[in-house]
Write a protein that holds these residues in place. Structure first.
Motif, PDB file in Angstrom:
ATOM      1  N   GLY A 303      14.238  -8.732   7.668  1.00 47.79           N
ATOM      2  CA  GLY A 303      15.104  -8.538   6.518  1.00 47.79           C
ATOM      3  C   GLY A 303      14.676  -7.516   5.485  1.00 47.79           C
ATOM      4  N   MET A 304      13.570  -6.805   5.763  1.00 46.00           N
ATOM      5  CA  MET A 304      13.179  -5.794   4.787  1.00 46.00           C
ATOM      6  C   MET A 304      14.118  -4.600   4.897  1.00 46.00           C
ATOM      7  SD  MET A 304       9.585  -3.790   4.391  1.00 46.00           S
ATOM      8  CE  MET A 304       8.450  -4.994   3.844  1.00 46.00           C
ATOM      9  N   SER A 305      14.618  -4.133   3.755  1.00 47.57           N
ATOM     10  CA  SER A 305      15.527  -2.989   3.794  1.00 47.57           C
ATOM     11  C   SER A 305      14.732  -1.700   4.007  1.00 47.57           C
ATOM     12  CB  SER A 305      16.300  -2.898   2.481  1.00 47.57           C
ATOM     13  OG  SER A 305      15.401  -2.616   1.430  1.00 47.57           O
ATOM     14  N   ARG A 306      15.436  -0.630   4.347  1.00 44.31           N
ATOM     15  CA  ARG A 306      14.773   0.657   4.577  1.00 44.31           C
ATOM     16  C   ARG A 306      14.060   1.127   3.313  1.00 44.31           C
ATOM     17  NH1 ARG A 306      19.453   3.777   7.862  1.00 44.31           N
ATOM     18  NH2 ARG A 306      18.956   2.888   9.873  1.00 44.31           N
ATOM     19  N   GLY A 307      14.760   0.971   2.215  1.00 49.04           N
ATOM     20  CA  GLY A 307      14.186   1.416   0.948  1.00 49.04           C
ATOM     21  C   GLY A 307      12.894   0.687   0.635  1.00 49.04           C
ATOM     22  N   LYS A 308      12.911  -0.642   0.844  1.00 51.24           N
ATOM     23  CA  LYS A 308      11.714  -1.448   0.553  1.00 51.24           C
ATOM     24  C   LYS A 308      10.583  -1.054   1.499  1.00 51.24           C
ATOM     25  CE  LYS A 308      12.799  -5.573  -1.981  1.00 51.24           C
ATOM     26  NZ  LYS A 308      14.204  -6.015  -1.958  1.00 51.24           N
ATOM     27  N   LEU A 309      10.937  -0.780   2.733  1.00 51.28           N
ATOM     28  CA  LEU A 309       9.937  -0.405   3.725  1.00 51.28           C
ATOM     29  C   LEU A 309       9.254   0.900   3.320  1.00 51.28           C
ATOM     30  CD1 LEU A 309       8.762  -1.141   6.458  1.00 51.28           C
ATOM     31  CD2 LEU A 309      10.518   0.212   7.528  1.00 51.28           C
ATOM     32  N   ALA A 310      10.098   1.879   2.964  1.00 54.56           N
ATOM     33  CA  ALA A 310       9.545   3.164   2.527  1.00 54.56           C
ATOM     34  C   ALA A 310       8.663   2.956   1.295  1.00 54.56           C
ATOM     35  CB  ALA A 310      10.673   4.136   2.216  1.00 54.56           C
ATOM     36  N   TRP A 311       9.087   2.058   0.411  1.00 56.17           N
ATOM     37  CA  TRP A 311       8.330   1.784  -0.816  1.00 56.17           C
ATOM     38  C   TRP A 311       6.970   1.158  -0.497  1.00 56.17           C
ATOM     39  CZ3 TRP A 311       6.717   2.985  -5.184  1.00 56.17           C
ATOM     40  CH2 TRP A 311       6.168   2.068  -6.091  1.00 56.17           C
ATOM     41  N   VAL A 312       6.936   0.269   0.515  1.00 55.10           N
ATOM     42  CA  VAL A 312       5.652  -0.341   0.912  1.00 55.10           C
ATOM     43  C   VAL A 312       4.667   0.743   1.328  1.00 55.10           C
ATOM     44  CG1 VAL A 312       4.547  -1.717   2.733  1.00 55.10           C
ATOM     45  CG2 VAL A 312       6.500  -2.635   1.523  1.00 55.10           C
ATOM     46  N   LEU A 313       5.162   1.685   2.120  1.00 52.85           N
ATOM     47  CA  LEU A 313       4.301   2.783   2.587  1.00 52.85           C
ATOM     48  C   LEU A 313       3.852   3.660   1.443  1.00 52.85           C
ATOM     49  CD1 LEU A 313       5.829   4.075   5.881  1.00 52.85           C
ATOM     50  CD2 LEU A 313       3.439   3.547   5.487  1.00 52.85           C
ATOM     51  N   LEU A 314       4.801   3.977   0.577  1.00 45.84           N
ATOM     52  CA  LEU A 314       4.471   4.842  -0.553  1.00 45.84           C
ATOM     53  C   LEU A 314       3.480   4.147  -1.478  1.00 45.84           C
ATOM     54  CD1 LEU A 314       7.919   6.456  -1.338  1.00 45.84           C
ATOM     55  CD2 LEU A 314       5.899   7.596  -0.494  1.00 45.84           C
ATOM     56  N   LYS A 315       3.658   2.828  -1.606  1.00 49.26           N
ATOM     57  CA  LYS A 315       2.743   2.076  -2.463  1.00 49.26           C
ATOM     58  C   LYS A 315       1.324   2.103  -1.895  1.00 49.26           C
ATOM     59  CE  LYS A 315       2.791  -2.484  -4.401  1.00 49.26           C
ATOM     60  NZ  LYS A 315       3.548  -3.742  -4.544  1.00 49.26           N
ATOM     61  N   GLU A 316       1.244   2.030  -0.569  1.00 45.54           N
ATOM     62  CA  GLU A 316      -0.079   2.118   0.065  1.00 45.54           C
ATOM     63  C   GLU A 316      -0.743   3.434  -0.279  1.00 45.54           C
ATOM     64  OE1 GLU A 316       1.018  -0.452   4.047  1.00 45.54           O
ATOM     65  OE2 GLU A 316       0.039   1.500   4.275  1.00 45.54           O
ATOM     66  N   SER A 317       0.015   4.523  -0.146  1.00 42.34           N
ATOM     67  CA  SER A 317      -0.598   5.827  -0.413  1.00 42.34           C
ATOM     68  C   SER A 317      -0.872   5.993  -1.907  1.00 42.34           C
ATOM     69  CB  SER A 317       0.245   6.972   0.119  1.00 42.34           C
ATOM     70  OG  SER A 317       1.527   6.925  -0.406  1.00 42.34           O
ATOM     71  N   LEU A 318      -0.039   5.365  -2.761  1.00 41.17           N
ATOM     72  CA  LEU A 318      -0.286   5.424  -4.208  1.00 41.17           C
ATOM     73  C   LEU A 318      -1.587   4.706  -4.548  1.00 41.17           C
ATOM     74  CD1 LEU A 318       3.031   4.770  -6.141  1.00 41.17           C
ATOM     75  CD2 LEU A 318       1.350   6.514  -6.672  1.00 41.17           C
ATOM     76  N   LEU A 319      -1.764   3.527  -3.933  1.00 46.24           N
ATOM     77  CA  LEU A 319      -2.986   2.753  -4.203  1.00 46.24           C
ATOM     78  C   LEU A 319      -4.219   3.512  -3.738  1.00 46.24           C
ATOM     79  CD1 LEU A 319      -1.836  -0.841  -3.233  1.00 46.24           C
ATOM     80  CD2 LEU A 319      -2.650  -0.133  -5.467  1.00 46.24           C
ATOM     81  N   LEU A 320      -4.108   4.081  -2.533  1.00 47.10           N
ATOM     82  CA  LEU A 320      -5.222   4.889  -1.996  1.00 47.10           C
ATOM     83  C   LEU A 320      -5.530   6.034  -2.949  1.00 47.10           C
ATOM     84  CD1 LEU A 320      -4.677   5.429   1.821  1.00 47.10           C
ATOM     85  CD2 LEU A 320      -6.776   4.677   0.722  1.00 47.10           C
ATOM     86  N   SER A 321      -4.452   6.700  -3.398  1.00 51.71           N
ATOM     87  CA  SER A 321      -4.629   7.848  -4.284  1.00 51.71           C
ATOM     88  C   SER A 321      -5.245   7.427  -5.603  1.00 51.71           C
ATOM     89  CB  SER A 321      -3.285   8.522  -4.571  1.00 51.71           C
ATOM     90  OG  SER A 321      -2.704   8.961  -3.385  1.00 51.71           O
ATOM     91  N   LEU A 322      -4.809   6.266  -6.112  1.00 51.02           N
ATOM     92  CA  LEU A 322      -5.332   5.801  -7.405  1.00 51.02           C
ATOM     93  C   LEU A 322      -6.826   5.527  -7.312  1.00 51.02           C
ATOM     94  CD1 LEU A 322      -4.899   4.767 -10.308  1.00 51.02           C
ATOM     95  CD2 LEU A 322      -4.354   2.540  -9.347  1.00 51.02           C
ATOM     96  N   PHE A 323      -7.211   4.711  -6.332  1.00 50.54           N
ATOM     97  CA  PHE A 323      -8.632   4.357  -6.220  1.00 50.54           C
ATOM     98  C   PHE A 323      -9.482   5.546  -5.809  1.00 50.54           C
ATOM     99  CE2 PHE A 323      -8.633   0.102  -7.447  1.00 50.54           C
ATOM    100  CZ  PHE A 323      -7.480  -0.512  -6.971  1.00 50.54           C
ATOM    101  N   GLY A 324      -8.950   6.302  -4.822  1.00 44.72           N
ATOM    102  CA  GLY A 324      -9.686   7.489  -4.393  1.00 44.72           C
ATOM    103  C   GLY A 324      -9.813   8.497  -5.508  1.00 44.72           C
ATOM    104  N   GLY A 325      -8.728   8.651  -6.270  1.00 44.89           N
ATOM    105  CA  GLY A 325      -8.727   9.588  -7.382  1.00 44.89           C
ATOM    106  C   GLY A 325      -9.751   9.216  -8.440  1.00 44.89           C
ATOM    107  N   VAL A 326      -9.745   7.941  -8.819  1.00 44.99           N
ATOM    108  CA  VAL A 326     -10.678   7.489  -9.861  1.00 44.99           C
ATOM    109  C   VAL A 326     -12.124   7.655  -9.400  1.00 44.99           C
ATOM    110  CG1 VAL A 326     -11.510   5.442 -11.077  1.00 44.99           C
ATOM    111  CG2 VAL A 326      -9.076   5.908 -11.000  1.00 44.99           C
ATOM    112  N   ILE A 327     -12.394   7.249  -8.161  1.00 40.51           N
ATOM    113  CA  ILE A 327     -13.771   7.385  -7.641  1.00 40.51           C
ATOM    114  C   ILE A 327     -14.175   8.845  -7.590  1.00 40.51           C
ATOM    115  CG2 ILE A 327     -15.232   7.044  -5.601  1.00 40.51           C
ATOM    116  CD1 ILE A 327     -13.574   4.486  -5.056  1.00 40.51           C
ATOM    117  N   GLY A 328     -13.245   9.691  -7.127  1.00 40.42           N
ATOM    118  CA  GLY A 328     -13.535  11.119  -7.041  1.00 40.42           C
ATOM    119  C   GLY A 328     -13.813  11.729  -8.402  1.00 40.42           C
ATOM    120  N   ILE A 329     -13.019  11.323  -9.399  1.00 41.89           N
ATOM    121  CA  ILE A 329     -13.213  11.850 -10.758  1.00 41.89           C
ATOM    122  C   ILE A 329     -14.579  11.425 -11.288  1.00 41.89           C
ATOM    123  CG2 ILE A 329     -12.458  11.581 -13.156  1.00 41.89           C
ATOM    124  CD1 ILE A 329      -9.568  11.513 -11.997  1.00 41.89           C
ATOM    125  N   VAL A 330     -14.905  10.155 -11.078  1.00 41.29           N
ATOM    126  CA  VAL A 330     -16.204   9.664 -11.571  1.00 41.29           C
ATOM    127  C   VAL A 330     -17.355  10.399 -10.881  1.00 41.29           C
ATOM    128  CG1 VAL A 330     -17.733   7.648 -11.544  1.00 41.29           C
ATOM    129  CG2 VAL A 330     -15.365   7.394 -12.261  1.00 41.29           C
TER     130      VAL A 330
END
Lengths: 398, 137, 224
Positions: A303-330
């Motif tokens: 029952g997951m819609s296409r939009g929600k599915l795409a959002w799950v993936l994007l959220k994964e890459s956002l989280l990766l980017s956030l943590f990776g970004g912060v660690i990289g900056i530090v």
């Protein structure tokens, strides 16, 4: 279930770490590179602010004891002197508004310090280059034997520096400029003359022909408004023998050109790293798409819609980017800050690290860029995955 | 065969890198006449503490007892902090901040000390959490 | 009104007719098996009934709604709200535990309720395995989790594609017993299978051949 993205990231630690490391590397490159570029610009601006004079006149012998091109860059310690009569003649050149002089000397390692330091004596009444900076940082006049140390001299207020057997109390520490002035020791001309006598008594040959009371090392000229600076420099070179008059502007321009070259190189490297990393990230996300078709087909089926599915993936890459970004900056910040001395030495250019607020701004900008690039690189695979043929995939077990 | 813990090996590796570094790249300032600079004391102190940390790290690999391992981790964390503070705080470095001890030795020691401290802390937290799990059971 | 009515449905892929003018009715509470050899069109039929595909021609009425004309978004909603799907290869989400796999289905329907999910697992005899990952469950257990997942939102229709295809006899019997229980409770079941023994468990079997309904077999021994 809100945490589906997090669960997926933690369930595949190898993949998450690999992608995360790539983002850490990107963010380190961007932040570190940006800090370096800002520091170089800061150093140049600081140098411009500190120089003050339009023309600097040194004895011709200065050419042999130091490379004039690096006079402001590496602060090579040197001894060069001309007599005060010559200095007065220079000061009276047509077109000169103000003039001041400085006397330089270098200590020996053995006498006080871990390495020779450049001692710069200024005339507090006429100086218009270093005196304003001293007033800014210190706020009062120097007494006999009092010294002010540059920000990179590791001597505390209240301690003494021993120069040619003479104890000079450290009365203040000057703010960082990102130039060779940071490794200097500043005092009055009278103090320098006392030290020259002391050195002479100890038998050191300071290559002064004449009385130390009647010598200066450099004359700083401020040209009248409307007068061509080059013409004043030319006049000095023509009418005063055995001196070299140089325009400070030409050094600033020269340094700015070198700096421009270094900056361009850093920026080009950053762009190349980013393009490469973006392509690698995109390739990685696309490859992983194949692995995850079944997973997302299952989620679509329940029952997951296409939009929600795409959002799950994007959220994964956002989280990766956030943590990776912060660690990289530090990490980038820690490495740049820790090794700034080495970087400065390697570049041989004025280098002044930005303040805390500017560093924070650069960090935020880096994080924003990283958090845009991560999801952008996964956007294509997110779009593709949201359009999988559910029935075929689940039947064929792909 | 006893299971080798990745964390223990990593900590020992960091200590080894620090020690090797101290005898290669992270050396104190040397004057033209071959004498060492003021920073030599900081270097010597760091070598001693890093050596102790390395020995403890190796010992930890042979213990299963959680209390002993916790104690070792605490000491290693303390050693890492001491190494961090050795150059510039506990011992003075050379006068000019453009010198080698400031530009290379100090940052190198500090970065590796932070790595060791971080690993020790993570290990300590892991050991404390195991204790909680045991209690709950 | 029938729960499901397929009227003159065809599915055409270029030159190939996967389904050719098929008409079927399934009443509320019925247990129907759709049988046929490979290439008979039963998987295509499954996709269309399960709102994963649309027919090229004809109508498909599910609970009175013509799903053959609906948008992809609407089909997702219908699938989520009205149909519980079970596949041959289980298809659990690998990094979620058994109870979480059930709760994911709840999340996109209404609200995840762990207790309700645990009850659903209890119905299939797996409450004590709720915190296990798929890799820690046997094939039969995974399929039972999928049954629980299919049931959690109380769908009107359970659609199962070769649900026992990867199971041994013992687990096959467990799953078929579960289906029998569901049928007793009034759930409508459509089981797509190539196995005659699985088909015999149903009330009625529709046999497909070359994309057409070849015959219908009523199971006179059903319930005895």
């Amino acid at each position: 279930m809100r945490h589906l993205s997090i669960r997926n990231l933690t369930a595949r630690p190898g993949r998450t770490i690999a992608l995360g490391l790539l983002i850490v590397f990107l963010s380190m490159a961007l932040f570190g590179g940006s800090v370096m570029v800002r520091s170089l610009n800061g150093g140049l601006a600081s140098l411009e602010a500190r120089l003050g004079a339009d023309v600097i006149v040194v004895p011709s012998s200065a050419k042999s004891s130091t490379n004039l091109d690096y006079l402001f860059l590496q602060g090579t310690t040197g001894y060069y002197y001309m007599d005060t009569e010559k200095a007065q003649k220079i000061a009276q050149t047509e077109g000169v508004e103000r003039a001041s002089f400085q006397i330089f000397m270098a200590s020996l390692r053995a006498s006080c310090c871990s390495m020779p330091v450049q001692v710069i004596g200024i005339d507090q009444d006429t100086d218009f280059t270093i005196q304003p900076w001293i007033e800014e940082s210190f706020g009062r006049r120097l007494g006999d034997l009092d010294v002010l140390v540059g920000s990179k001299v590791n001597a505390g207020i209240g301690e003494s520096i021993r120069i040619y057997n003479t104890d000079c109390p450290v009365v203040g520490r000057l703010a960082a400029t990102g130039t060779t002035l940071d490794t200097g020791v500043f005092c009055t001309v009278d103090t320098v003359r006392l030290l020259l006598h002391a050195a002479s008594e100890l038998g050191h040959d300071l290559k002064i022909s004449g009385d130390p009371e009647n010598v200066v090392s450099a004359v700083y000229l401020k040209v009248k408004d409307g007068v061509d600076v080059q013409s004043v420099a030319d006049r000095v070179n023509v009418y005063v023998r055995k001196v070299e008059a140089v325009r400070t502007r030409s050094y600033i321009t020269g340094i700015a050109d070198s700096l421009g070259g270094v900056e361009k190189t850093i920026r080009t490297l950053i762009v190349c790293v980013w393009i490469l990393a973006f392509l690698i990230l995109m390739a990685a996300f696309t490859m992983l798409t194949g692995e995850r078709k079944k997973e997302f087909a299952v989620l679509r089926v329940i029952g997951m819609s296409r939009g929600k599915l795409a959002w799950v993936l994007l959220k994964e890459s956002l989280l990766l980017s956030l943590f990776g970004g912060v660690i990289g900056i530090v990490l980038g910040g820690a490495l740049t800050f820790s090794f700034q001395g080495l970087i400065e030495e390697a570049l041989s250019l004025p280098f002044l690290m930005p303040g805390v607020s500017e560093l924070l701004l650069l960090a935020i900008m880096t994080l924003v860029v990283v958090m845009l690039v991560g999801p952008m690189s996964s956007a294509v695979s997110a779009w593709k995955l949201s359009r999988v043929d559910i029935g075929r995939i689940l039947r064929e077990g792909i | 065969m006893k299971k080798v813990r990745a964390m223990d090996v990593t900590k020992v590796l960091v200590c080894a890198v620090l020690l090797v570094g101290l005898f290669t790249v992270l050396h104190p300032c040397l004057h033209e006449d071959g004498t060492k600079g003021m920073c030599a004391s900081a270097w010597t102190g760091t070598v001693a503490v890093a050596g102790i940390a390395a020995v403890l790290g190796i010992l930890e690999m042979f213990f299963e007892n959680r209390k002993i391992r916790t104690l070792i981790s605490v000491i290693m964390l303390a050693a890492a902090v001491v190494c961090f503070l050795m150059p510039g705080v506990f011992f003075r470095l050379c006068m000019m901040e453009t010198m080698y001890c400031h530009t290379v030795m100090k940052p190198g020691i500090r970065i590796l000390s932070v790595c060791l401290a971080g690993l020790s802390l993570v290990n300590l937290i892991g050991l404390m959490r195991k204790k909680d799990v045991h209690r709950k059971k | 009104m029938s729960l499901l009515e397929i009227r003159n449905v065809s599915k055409i892929y270029g030159e190939l007719k996967a389904l050719d003018n098929v008409s079927i009715k399934v009443e509320q509470g019925e247990w129907v098996a759709i049988m046929g050899p490979s290439g008979s069109g039963k998987s295509t039929m499954m996709n269309i009934i399960g709102c994963m595909d649309k027919p090229s021609k004809g109508e498909v009425l599910l609970d009175g709604v013509d799903i053959s004309k609906e948008s992809s978004k609407k089909l997702t909603e219908i699938r989520r709200d009205k149909i519980g799907l079970i596949f041959q290869q289980f298809h659990m989400v690998n990094y979620l535990t058994a109870v979480e796999n059930v709760m994911v289905s709840q999340y996109y329907h209404s609200m995840p309720d762990e207790e309700e999910a645990l009850e659903a697992l209890g119905r299939v005899g797996l409450r004590d395995r709720a915190r296990h990952l798929p890799s820690q469950l046997s094939g039969g257990e995974q399929q039972r989790v999928c049954v629980a997942r299919a049931l959690i939102n109380h769908p009107e229709l359970i659609l199962a594609d070769e649900p026992t295809g990867n199971l041994d006899e013992a687990n096959e019997n467990i799953v078929l017993d579960l289906f029998a229980q569901l049928h007793k409770e009034g759930t409508t079941l459509i089981v797509v299978t190539h196995d005659p023994e699985v088909a015999e468990a149903a009330q009625r079997t529709i046999v497909l051949e070359h994309g057409r309904v070849a015959r219908e077999i009523i199971n006179e021994n059903f319930g005895k």
